[in-house]
Scaffold this active site. Structure first.
Site, short mmCIF file in Angstrom:
data_model
loop_
_atom_site.label_atom_id
_atom_site.label_comp_id
_atom_site.label_asym_id
_atom_site.label_seq_id
_atom_site.Cartn_x
_atom_site.Cartn_y
_atom_site.Cartn_z
N ASP A 15 42.70 -0.54 42.61
CA ASP A 15 43.59 0.46 42.05
C ASP A 15 42.82 1.15 40.92
O ASP A 15 41.79 0.64 40.45
CB ASP A 15 44.85 -0.23 41.54
CG ASP A 15 45.83 0.71 40.89
OD1 ASP A 15 46.08 1.80 41.45
OD2 ASP A 15 46.33 0.38 39.80
N ASP A 17 44.39 3.48 37.82
CA ASP A 17 45.05 3.42 36.52
C ASP A 17 45.61 2.03 36.26
O ASP A 17 46.36 1.48 37.07
CB ASP A 17 46.19 4.44 36.46
CG ASP A 17 45.70 5.86 36.66
OD1 ASP A 17 44.84 6.30 35.88
OD2 ASP A 17 46.17 6.53 37.61
N ASP A 173 47.15 -3.84 39.47
CA ASP A 173 47.99 -4.34 38.38
C ASP A 173 49.47 -4.17 38.64
O ASP A 173 50.30 -4.46 37.77
CB ASP A 173 47.62 -3.64 37.07
CG ASP A 173 48.04 -2.17 37.06
OD1 ASP A 173 47.67 -1.46 38.01
OD2 ASP A 173 48.72 -1.74 36.11
#
Length: 227
Positions: A15, A17, A173
């Site tokens: 991922d 950001d 996240d």
């Protein structure tokens, strides 16, 4: 179930950001431009930070909680346009990410990015980060007809890496990241250093490994592998 690797994975997908990039300062600058244009004071970084991985609507909602959701949703194009101007001006890599990527590259492991950020915005970051030649594949939220938590972006990214999905690890996240990895048949790492809401429970997401800091991924035996 996954096991413990004796070498780095054959392929790694990330991922963006909240996983590789601490982009919250860019997003705070974005919503504060919008707030100033509406005669409002700035929002603090800590107030917006937990919402970043949830996307533009979630961040706009956090910044304008008293505004009708239908009206707020109409501001998303403005949000993206302002963000394009603020892109890469305030944030940076999380500590330890640069070394983590260098270790992967030294081991011959190709890596790429699968993000729900629009592909054009993600691609604009690549030269700013020096990743134009290093990132082997980039899939954005609008690259394909579906986005995470659907597994297709991850399986397409693995195909473009030239690595079987079962031989890839996905690092993210957000719960959507882990759900997508599981559906794609990939081992997964929960990046605990990223952005989470207070009521998020990452230990319940079903990730193979939970990692506190990118430094912990500098060694091969920290990575999960599929049997």
């Amino acid at each position: 179930m996954s096991g413990i690797a004796s070498s780095f994975p054959k392929g790694v997908l990330f991922d963006l950001d909240g996983t590789l990039l601490d982009s919250a300062p860019d997003f705070v600058a974005t919503v504060n431009v919008m707030r100033a244009d509406r005669g409002r004071g700035p929002i603090a970084l800590d107030a917006l930070r937990p919402h970043v991985s949830k996307g533009a609507r979630a961040m706009t909602a956090a910044a304008f909680a008293d505004v009708d959701p239908a009206e707020r949703d109409g501001w998303i194009p403005e949000f993206l346009e302002v963000y394009r101007r603020e892109l890469g001006r305030h944030g940076g890599l999380f500590d330890g990410v640069a070394t983590m990527l260098e270790r992967l590259e030294a081991a011959g492991t190709p890596w790429g990015i699968v993000t729900n950020k629009p592909e054009g915005l993600a691609a604009a970051l690549m030269p700013l980060l020096g990743w134009e030649q290093r990132c082997a594949v980039l899939i954005g939220g609008d690259t394909l007809p579906v986005r995470k938590p659907h597994p297709l972006p991850l399986t397409v990214a693995a195909e473009r890496l030239g690595v079987a999905a079962a031989d890839c690890v996905y690092v993210g996240d957000d719960e959507r990241d882990i759900e997508a990895a599981r559906a794609a048949g990939m081992a997964s790492i929960v990046a605990l250093w990223g952005y989470r809401l207070p009521d998020d429970a990452p230990e319940a997401w079903g990730g193979d490994v939970l990692v506190e800091h990118p430094d912990h991924l500098h060694a091969a035996d920290a990575w999960p592998s599929r049997p």
